[in-house]
Design a protein around this motif. Structure first.
Motif, PDB file in Angstrom:
ATOM      1  N   SER A 164      18.025  12.340  44.410  1.00  8.45           N
ATOM      2  CA  SER A 164      18.204  12.690  45.874  1.00  8.45           C
ATOM      3  C   SER A 164      18.943  13.865  46.032  1.00  8.45           C
ATOM      4  N   PRO A 165      18.613  14.811  46.896  1.00 10.20           N
ATOM      5  CA  PRO A 165      19.555  16.144  47.148  1.00 10.20           C
ATOM      6  C   PRO A 165      21.039  15.472  47.488  1.00 10.20           C
ATOM      7  N   LYS A 166      21.994  16.500  47.086  1.00  4.60           N
ATOM      8  CA  LYS A 166      23.388  16.129  47.229  1.00  4.60           C
ATOM      9  C   LYS A 166      23.612  16.165  48.608  1.00  4.60           C
ATOM     10  N   SER A 167      24.862  15.788  49.247  1.00  8.86           N
ATOM     11  CA  SER A 167      25.140  16.090  50.576  1.00  8.86           C
ATOM     12  C   SER A 167      25.400  17.185  50.969  1.00  8.86           C
ATOM     13  N   GLY A 168      24.703  17.698  52.212  1.00  8.55           N
ATOM     14  CA  GLY A 168      24.895  19.015  52.457  1.00  8.55           C
ATOM     15  C   GLY A 168      23.864  19.718  52.132  1.00  8.55           C
ATOM     16  N   ARG A 169      22.731  19.364  51.534  1.00  8.00           N
ATOM     17  CA  ARG A 169      21.455  19.908  51.103  1.00  8.00           C
ATOM     18  C   ARG A 169      20.452  19.364  51.856  1.00  8.00           C
ATOM     19  N   PRO A 170      19.388  20.163  51.909  1.00  8.88           N
ATOM     20  CA  PRO A 170      17.967  19.539  52.682  1.00  8.88           C
ATOM     21  C   PRO A 170      17.440  18.477  51.942  1.00  8.88           C
ATOM     22  N   GLY A 171      17.284  17.413  52.733  1.00  7.98           N
ATOM     23  CA  GLY A 171      16.359  16.359  52.317  1.00  7.98           C
ATOM     24  C   GLY A 171      17.585  15.257  51.753  1.00  7.98           C
ATOM     25  N   HIS A 172      19.085  15.385  51.973  1.00  6.89           N
ATOM     26  CA  HIS A 172      19.685  14.533  51.755  1.00  6.89           C
ATOM     27  C   HIS A 172      19.642  13.219  52.048  1.00  6.89           C
ATOM     28  N   VAL A 173      19.642  12.182  51.380  1.00  6.07           N
ATOM     29  CA  VAL A 173      19.544  10.889  51.617  1.00  6.07           C
ATOM     30  C   VAL A 173      20.999   9.929  51.767  1.00  6.07           C
TER      31      VAL A 173
END
Length: 141
Positions: A94-103
């Protein structure tokens, strides 16, 4: 970005995912935003192309690319078990924190047990993607 700053460089990402030569890897959730260097690295280490969602053979590892707006995470995790072998591992990418799509980690922690999985660790796989290692409940590792 130089090779020393890229976690996926020189087999690093596949090694961090404990992917080894000869393993069969299935990829789910592919989209244009996936890390193509990681994909190439996995295929270089295993010596084979990754299988897609239509695979029916048993696999050692499932790489599940997942973004916040992809739908129901529990359903996706249950689907990831379809081809997983007895000692297989699911890596939820999953995308890292702060990136679009973060889970949010709490969302993963809530969904995994419902799907019959247990999160064992979370690591930085690439500069943009985190990986949560999931195994069948009852397994230690």
């Amino acid at each position: 970005m130089g090779a020393t700053a890229d976690p996926a460089a020189s087999g690093g990402a596949a090694k961090r995912l404990s992917i080894t030569p000869g393993q069969v890897v299935q990829e789910l959730g592919y989209d244009s935003d996936v890390d193509h260097d990681l994909r190439d690295d996995v295929e270089d280490v295993t010596g084979a192309e990754m299988l897609d969602e239509d695979a029916v053979e048993a696999v050692d590892v499932v790489l599940l690319w997942w973004r916040e707006d992809d739908g129901d995470l529990v359903d996706a995790l249950v689907d990831s078990l379809t081809s997983l072998g007895d000692n297989g591992v699911v890596w939820l990418l999953s995308p890292k924190s702060g990136r679009p799509g973060h889970v949010e980690p709490a969302d993963i922690d809530d969904a995994a047990p419902t799907a019959g999985l247990h999160a064992t660790s979370t690591i930085a796989v690439t500069s943009d993607w985190s990986g949560t290692r999931l195994v069948a409940r009852g397994r230690k590792g």
